[in-house]
Design a protein around this motif. Structure first.
Motif, PDB file in Angstrom:
ATOM      1  N   PRO A 285     -54.407  29.038 -11.258  1.00 35.11           N
ATOM      2  CA  PRO A 285     -53.634  27.981 -10.588  1.00 35.11           C
ATOM      3  C   PRO A 285     -52.541  27.404 -11.490  1.00 35.11           C
ATOM      4  O   PRO A 285     -51.433  27.128 -11.021  1.00 35.11           O
ATOM      5  CB  PRO A 285     -54.699  26.935 -10.247  1.00 35.11           C
ATOM      6  CG  PRO A 285     -55.947  27.740 -10.064  1.00 35.11           C
ATOM      7  CD  PRO A 285     -55.863  28.791 -11.136  1.00 35.11           C
ATOM      8  N   LEU A 286     -52.844  27.223 -12.789  1.00 35.41           N
ATOM      9  CA  LEU A 286     -51.816  26.744 -13.709  1.00 35.41           C
ATOM     10  C   LEU A 286     -50.714  27.782 -13.857  1.00 35.41           C
ATOM     11  O   LEU A 286     -49.521  27.441 -13.930  1.00 35.41           O
ATOM     12  CB  LEU A 286     -52.436  26.435 -15.073  1.00 35.41           C
ATOM     13  CG  LEU A 286     -51.453  26.046 -16.196  1.00 35.41           C
ATOM     14  CD1 LEU A 286     -50.587  24.864 -15.784  1.00 35.41           C
ATOM     15  CD2 LEU A 286     -52.205  25.742 -17.484  1.00 35.41           C
ATOM     16  N   ARG A 287     -51.105  29.038 -13.885  1.00 34.20           N
ATOM     17  CA  ARG A 287     -50.129  30.124 -14.010  1.00 34.20           C
ATOM     18  C   ARG A 287     -49.164  30.125 -12.823  1.00 34.20           C
ATOM     19  O   ARG A 287     -47.959  30.357 -12.989  1.00 34.20           O
ATOM     20  CB  ARG A 287     -50.877  31.451 -14.091  1.00 34.20           C
ATOM     21  CG  ARG A 287     -50.125  32.591 -14.739  1.00 34.20           C
ATOM     22  CD  ARG A 287     -51.041  33.782 -14.809  1.00 34.20           C
ATOM     23  NE  ARG A 287     -50.409  34.924 -15.458  1.00 34.20           N
ATOM     24  CZ  ARG A 287     -50.849  36.178 -15.354  1.00 34.20           C
ATOM     25  NH1 ARG A 287     -51.908  36.439 -14.624  1.00 34.20           N
ATOM     26  NH2 ARG A 287     -50.225  37.148 -15.955  1.00 34.20           N
ATOM     27  N   VAL A 288     -49.676  29.873 -11.627  1.00 30.77           N
ATOM     28  CA  VAL A 288     -48.826  29.793 -10.433  1.00 30.77           C
ATOM     29  C   VAL A 288     -47.786  28.686 -10.605  1.00 30.77           C
ATOM     30  O   VAL A 288     -46.607  28.863 -10.281  1.00 30.77           O
ATOM     31  CB  VAL A 288     -49.673  29.562  -9.167  1.00 30.77           C
ATOM     32  CG1 VAL A 288     -48.780  29.205  -7.982  1.00 30.77           C
ATOM     33  CG2 VAL A 288     -50.502  30.794  -8.839  1.00 30.77           C
ATOM     34  N   VAL A 289     -48.218  27.541 -11.114  1.00 27.84           N
ATOM     35  CA  VAL A 289     -47.297  26.422 -11.342  1.00 27.84           C
ATOM     36  C   VAL A 289     -46.250  26.800 -12.381  1.00 27.84           C
ATOM     37  O   VAL A 289     -45.047  26.532 -12.203  1.00 27.84           O
ATOM     38  CB  VAL A 289     -48.080  25.164 -11.795  1.00 27.84           C
ATOM     39  CG1 VAL A 289     -47.111  24.051 -12.198  1.00 27.84           C
ATOM     40  CG2 VAL A 289     -49.009  24.680 -10.685  1.00 27.84           C
ATOM     41  N   GLN A 290     -46.678  27.420 -13.475  1.00 25.79           N
ATOM     42  CA  GLN A 290     -45.737  27.846 -14.512  1.00 25.79           C
ATOM     43  C   GLN A 290     -44.681  28.779 -13.937  1.00 25.79           C
ATOM     44  O   GLN A 290     -43.484  28.636 -14.209  1.00 25.79           O
ATOM     45  CB  GLN A 290     -46.488  28.545 -15.645  1.00 25.79           C
ATOM     46  CG  GLN A 290     -47.373  27.637 -16.477  1.00 25.79           C
ATOM     47  CD  GLN A 290     -48.120  28.420 -17.536  1.00 25.79           C
ATOM     48  OE1 GLN A 290     -48.435  29.600 -17.362  1.00 25.79           O
ATOM     49  NE2 GLN A 290     -48.414  27.768 -18.660  1.00 25.79           N
ATOM     50  N   HIS A 291     -45.130  29.745 -13.143  1.00 33.11           N
ATOM     51  CA  HIS A 291     -44.200  30.719 -12.578  1.00 33.11           C
ATOM     52  C   HIS A 291     -43.241  30.053 -11.591  1.00 33.11           C
ATOM     53  O   HIS A 291     -42.057  30.404 -11.534  1.00 33.11           O
ATOM     54  CB  HIS A 291     -44.975  31.847 -11.904  1.00 33.11           C
ATOM     55  CG  HIS A 291     -45.615  32.785 -12.869  1.00 33.11           C
ATOM     56  ND1 HIS A 291     -46.167  33.993 -12.487  1.00 33.11           N
ATOM     57  CD2 HIS A 291     -45.778  32.718 -14.214  1.00 33.11           C
ATOM     58  CE1 HIS A 291     -46.633  34.614 -13.553  1.00 33.11           C
ATOM     59  NE2 HIS A 291     -46.423  33.851 -14.609  1.00 33.11           N
ATOM     60  N   ALA A 292     -43.751  29.085 -10.841  1.00 33.06           N
ATOM     61  CA  ALA A 292     -42.877  28.344  -9.920  1.00 33.06           C
ATOM     62  C   ALA A 292     -41.805  27.584 -10.700  1.00 33.06           C
ATOM     63  O   ALA A 292     -40.644  27.498 -10.265  1.00 33.06           O
ATOM     64  CB  ALA A 292     -43.704  27.380  -9.070  1.00 33.06           C
ATOM     65  N   ASN A 293     -42.181  27.053 -11.856  1.00 33.76           N
ATOM     66  CA  ASN A 293     -41.208  26.363 -12.704  1.00 33.76           C
ATOM     67  C   ASN A 293     -40.086  27.309 -13.130  1.00 33.76           C
ATOM     68  O   ASN A 293     -38.905  26.930 -13.124  1.00 33.76           O
ATOM     69  CB  ASN A 293     -41.895  25.807 -13.961  1.00 33.76           C
ATOM     70  CG  ASN A 293     -42.794  24.623 -13.669  1.00 33.76           C
ATOM     71  OD1 ASN A 293     -42.653  23.953 -12.653  1.00 33.76           O
ATOM     72  ND2 ASN A 293     -43.732  24.362 -14.571  1.00 33.76           N
TER      73      ASN A 293
END
Length: 285
Positions: A81-89
């Motif tokens: 889930p954190l990785r998804v946020v990072q990639h969205a950034n």
């Protein structure tokens, strides 16, 4: 034109930059790193280095300013889930900075792999920007299996896995880096997906045979169960969580889930580094 490479201090990013230096002038390359000190060697080559952290959207926007093409190397974060946020950034920063093309390193045949959901989510996020993309769906790294630890296998005369007769479509990290550099420096790769795997899958029986040939000592592949392999790795000093992951990967190979092939890589770079060559390099390392 400016080509921006994220993850520039990582193994894949560093190799991409090495290949880019053979294709374009140094002033067209921008290396983005979370830790600028680790990127000092790149700066010594005359490459512009910018700080960028996937957890800090503002740093990413600043890192991507005046960029033309972006190589977006996926995060190594293990919390999905954190990785998804990072990639969205990263994706939003690329859009806001006016990037003209995004090349993203995902995972081969992601749509059929339940462990590649982050990569699929990222690909869809990139599509929402309407920025031309190239999805570099990388296969597993051959170096995960073929590395200096093989010296112990030569000494013991055996490779022990639970992969059975399964085949591996892995690719050398350098070949994948060259594919990325090729896409970034050529036209005609916009809005395309490439599954970058070997079209010459190998088994651990094949690896044992090559080890025997290269070392001059007899090496065999011995098949064991999942639990046996996990216990062997733990007794050898591997952390239990990593031992379980490794045994799981071998089990995936045994089930034939890592044997699927395409000729995308061959078409992009014109060759594939032979397994024997990678073995020789690993034993010399």
């Amino acid at each position: 034109m400016k080509i921006i490479v994220t993850g520039a201090t990582g193994q894949l990013g560093g190799l991409v930059i090495q290949h880019l230096l053979k294709k374009v002038p140094t002033n067209q390359i921008v290396a983005v790193a979370r830790n600028l000190e680790k990127a000092s060697a790149l700066a010594e080559f005359g490459i512009e280095v910018r700080q960028g952290d996937y957890n800090n959207p503002e740093s990413l926007h600043n890192a991507f300013v005046d960029g033309t093409k972006l190589l977006f190397i996926s995060s190594s974060e293990t919390d999905d889930p954190l990785r998804v946020v990072q990639h969205a950034n990263v994706v939003k920063a690329a859009r806001d900075a006016g990037i003209k093309q995004i090349a993203y390193t995902g995972f081969a045949f992601a749509e059929d792999n339940p462990f590649a959901l982050v990569h699929m989510a990222t690909e869809y996020a990139i599509r929402t920007t309407n920025i031309p993309y190239t999805f570099l769906r990388n296969g597993g790294y051959t170096e995960f299996f073929v590395n200096p630890s093989l010296k112990a296998n030569v000494e013991n005369g055996a490779i022990i896995t639970n992969a059975n007769k399964g085949k591996v479509n892995s690719v050398s990290r350098s070949d994948l880096a060259l594919a990325a550099a090729t896409v970034l420096t050529e036209d005609g790769h916009e809005n395309k997906e490439y599954n970058l795997v070997s079209n010459y899958p190998w088994s651990f029986d094949d690896l044992a045979e090559i080890l025997s040939e290269v070392s001059g000592k007899s090496v065999v592949h011995q098949s064991v169960s999942f639990e046996e392999e996990k216990n062997i790795l733990v007794r050898a000093g591997m952390p239990e969580s990593f031992a379980e992951t490794t045994a799981f990967i071998y089990n995936t190979i045994a089930e034939g889930k890592m044997a699927r092939t395409t000729d995308d890589l061959q078409k992009l770079i014109g060759f594939q580094t032979p397994l024997k060559e990678i073995v020789i390099k690993a034993l010399q390392g």
